[in-house]
Motif scaffolding. Structure first.
Motif, short mmCIF file in Angstrom:
data_model
loop_
_atom_site.label_atom_id
_atom_site.label_comp_id
_atom_site.label_asym_id
_atom_site.label_seq_id
_atom_site.Cartn_x
_atom_site.Cartn_y
_atom_site.Cartn_z
N PRO B 25 0.81 -1.23 0.00
CA PRO B 25 0.00 0.00 0.00
C PRO B 25 0.84 1.27 0.00
N PHE B 26 1.96 1.29 0.73
CA PHE B 26 2.85 2.45 0.71
C PHE B 26 3.38 2.67 -0.70
N TRP B 28 2.21 1.58 -3.51
CA TRP B 28 1.16 1.94 -4.46
C TRP B 28 0.78 3.41 -4.32
N ALA B 29 0.78 3.90 -3.08
CA ALA B 29 0.51 5.31 -2.85
C ALA B 29 1.57 6.16 -3.54
N VAL B 40 -3.33 7.53 -14.02
CA VAL B 40 -3.98 7.09 -12.78
C VAL B 40 -5.29 6.40 -13.10
N THR B 225 -4.73 15.80 9.33
CA THR B 225 -5.69 14.72 9.08
C THR B 225 -6.97 15.28 8.46
N LEU B 228 -6.34 16.37 4.84
CA LEU B 228 -6.27 15.20 3.97
C LEU B 228 -7.66 14.64 3.69
N ALA B 229 -8.46 14.51 4.76
CA ALA B 229 -9.80 13.94 4.60
C ALA B 229 -10.69 14.85 3.77
N GLN B 232 -11.51 14.26 0.07
CA GLN B 232 -12.53 13.29 -0.33
C GLN B 232 -13.89 13.96 -0.37
N LEU B 237 -12.83 12.26 -6.78
CA LEU B 237 -11.55 11.56 -6.70
C LEU B 237 -10.29 12.33 -7.13
N ILE B 239 -7.29 11.89 -6.72
CA ILE B 239 -6.48 10.84 -6.11
C ILE B 239 -5.00 11.18 -6.05
N ILE B 242 -4.30 13.42 -3.04
CA ILE B 242 -4.59 12.64 -1.83
C ILE B 242 -3.40 11.74 -1.50
N MET B 243 -2.92 11.02 -2.48
CA MET B 243 -1.82 10.10 -2.24
C MET B 243 -0.53 10.84 -1.86
N THR B 246 -0.94 12.07 1.70
CA THR B 246 -0.87 10.91 2.59
C THR B 246 0.57 10.54 2.87
N VAL B 250 2.67 10.70 6.45
CA VAL B 250 3.16 9.48 7.06
C VAL B 250 4.61 9.62 7.52
#
Lengths: 325, 273
Positions: B25-26, B28-29, B40, B225, B228-229, B232, B237, B239, B242-243, B246, B250
């Motif tokens: 997942p990391f 892919w982000a 994408v 947070t 980021l949210a 959405q 999207l 995306i 967002i990625m 994120t 992290v």
């Protein structure tokens, strides 16, 4: 006789401990006890965010049990989730912990990788997994297709949305794994060596040595993960918002929406108190059952000590009897 | 303990399979964050983009006031950590090193707070902070930390229980007062468990979503947070940003974890039993 100075000193000594714990006492009253009591009072009121509160007795509770199908729906979903999530997570954590205790090179690297997602939980988890589960562009189903599996519609299929939430939340298994790991690490190697000499294989060793030694940790992990599962909220809020067709409308979301979307604070308080009682009952039940399957080292030692002391007493008595005779 | 080659190969392959689940997942982000828009939204997904658009990170950062969000997140995280370190060390010291009336009762009360579901106190706390005029400020997120948390207090107390009583008695004979004993002797000894508390708190507060969601409304007060949210749902999207965000978000907890790994493992083993 105490001198004046000494008297003053003991008086201070008596008060000093309370001074040290004073921050927590103040915090407990202001941020726990007060709100807890107030929430119980609120549960007896029709309490909108704006406007007057009205006393309605137990009507909130009656409504919950008799007139709100959403209450049962969310309760069942939450239990279903806990029933899948808790054993799966515990099992996975234990397997991973056993794996990373193997004497193999590069273990620190794997340990870090396994723990990493637990460090970033919450919003990032739901966003990244949400994208991977995406029906049109999701990489998850694409990867599954390599294995010859045709992936479901994950977040849009009521049957699979809850599974998606399990998969995404299992990503944070690292914390539990680490707790198991530190405990397994502390088991003395000699115990395994002795067992190996007696002819016990790895599986036998695991069942007879590892499991019994880590039962207190299993208890800790069972309780914390049951509580966490029953309170799951962030992930559903962001991943599915309760849908599709309310199939992931978890109890936490039910309470949250009643309070902050429908502005029924009294009703939401009643909901929350119900969950509080459920969690307490569960914790109590697990604790009660624990005496049958959890073994504490200290207790074993104490039993041995008691036996020794009894033996000593008996010997002393015997000697005395002998002398008398 | 020696293990056979076959066993080794088996363990390694299982480890690698699990690693994929945790690390993919990391990865892919990251792949998504540096793709171009058409790439994408193409299927089957591309694993290596034609062009690596690292500028996506800058665009994402500038698409919302993330500088402000970042600053707010840092303020909340730093202040709550300071608060927890001060209050929890004091309280844990009180419970671990003194005997006093109602001690056991109070300690059980402390532990029981860990079992109270978050939802029960959420509504009254919201009203309480509302009455104080604290809604839409960072105060509800920060102030409670200065009164300690049961979990951290418990953890520090377990550590302090293992230190022999002679230590403070010797200091008392030398004429140190009770607070000096705590400050000059015990605080330095507690360095390792305090680091663990700091690390756990940083990770927890940095990732907190529900607290900010309930108490903050104004975008100028948002934390990372919330920022980021908020990607959405606003538009369809988004995306790529967002990625990108994120991944930026992290970084701090991952860095903290990497530097403090030792304390996490040691601290956990000291606190459960």
């Amino acid at each position: 006789m105490f001198t004046k100075k000494e008297k003053k000193f003991t008086l201070i000594r008596k008060r000093v401990p309370y001074l040290f714990i004073l921050p927590w006492i103040i915090g407990y009253i202001a941020f726990t006890l007060g709100p807890l009591a107030f929430s119980l009072v609120m549960s007896l009121f029709d309490w909108p965010i704006a406007g007057e509160a009205k006393y309605i007795g137990l009507a909130n509770f009656t409504k919950m049990f008799t007139a709100d199908p959403q209450f049962y729906n969310s309760l069942i979903i939450t239990f279903k989730f806990a029933l899948i999530f808790v054993p799966l997570n515990l099992g996975a954590a234990l397997v991973l912990a056993l794996l990373i205790t193997q004497p193999i090179k590069g273990m620190k690297f794997f340990r870090t990788i396994f723990y990493l997602p637990a460090v970033v939980s919450g919003v990032a988890v739901s966003i990244v997994w949400g994208w991977m589960f995406n029906t049109e562009y999701g990489v998850f189903n694409y990867l599954l297709s390599f294995l010859g599996i045709e992936g479901p519609m994950w977040l849009v299929d009521p049957k699979w949305a809850i599974v998606a939430i399990v998969v995404a939340s299992a990503w944070g298994v690292g914390t539990m794994m680490l707790i198991f790991y530190t405990d397994i690490k502390s088991i003395p190697q000699e115990m395994y060596e002795a067992a190996a000499i007696d002819g016990a294989g790895p599986i036998r060793q695991f069942i007879s040595i590892t499991i019994p030694t880590i039962t207190p940790t299993i208890l800790f992990n069972v309780i914390t993960s049951v509580i966490a599962a029953l309170q799951q909220l962030t992930l559903v809020l962001l991943l599915t918002g309760g849908g599709p067709l309310k199939s992931t409308y978890f109890y936490g979301l039910f309470v949250y929406n009643n309070a902050f979307k429908h502005h029924e604070l009294g009703y939401a308080s009643a909901n929350a108190w119900f969950m509080f009682i459920i969690i307490m009952l569960f914790t109590l039940m697990i604790f009660k059952s624990s005496s049958a399957w959890v073994f504490y080292e200290a207790e074993v030692k104490k039993e041995k000590k008691d036996k020794k002391e009894k033996k000593k007493k008996r010997e002393v008595k015997n000697n005395e009897d002998l002398q008398k005779a | 303990m020696k293990i056979s080659k076959r066993h080794k190969i088996l363990v390694y392959s299982v480890l690698v399979i699990f690693s994929l689940y945790f690390i993919f997942p990391f990865l892919w982000a990251l792949i998504t964050a540096i793709k171009s828009e058409p790439e994408v939204f193409s299927y089957p997904p591309k694993f290596i983009p034609d062009e690596l658009l690292f500028s996506n990170f800058v665009d994402a950062w500038n698409s919302q006031p993330f500088g402000t969000y970042f600053k707010n997140s840092v303020i909340v995280t730093v202040l709550t950590t300071i608060g927890q370190l001060i209050s929890c060390s004091l309280v844990a010291y009180g419970f671990a090193r003194y005997d006093f009336k109602y001690k056991n009762f109070l300690f059980v009360l402390l532990l029981s707070t860990m079992m109270i579901p978050w939802d029960v106190t959420m509504i009254p706390l919201y009203m309480q902070f509302n009455m104080l005029g604290w809604i839409n400020t960072l105060k509800p997120l920060i102030v409670p930390a200065f009164f300690g948390s049961a979990y951290y207090i418990f953890l520090l107390r377990q550590f302090l229980m293992n230190i022999p009583k002679d230590l403070e008695n010797a200091a008392r004979i030398d004429g140190a007062n009770e607070f000096q004993i705590f400050y000059k002797i015990f605080l330095p000894i507690m360095k390792a468990p305090l680091t663990l508390v700091a690390v756990l708190n940083i990770i927890l507060v940095w990732n907190d979503y529900l607290g900010p969601l309930i108490y903050l409304q104004d975008k100028a007060k948002y934390t990372m947070t919330l920022g980021l949210a908020s990607f959405q749902g606003v538009h369809e999207l988004q995306i790529i940003p967002i990625m990108a965000i994120t991944l930026v978000m992290v970084i701090p907890p991952v860095l903290v974890f990497v530097f403090a790994q030792k304390y996490i493992v040691e601290g956990i083993s000291g606190s459960i039993k």
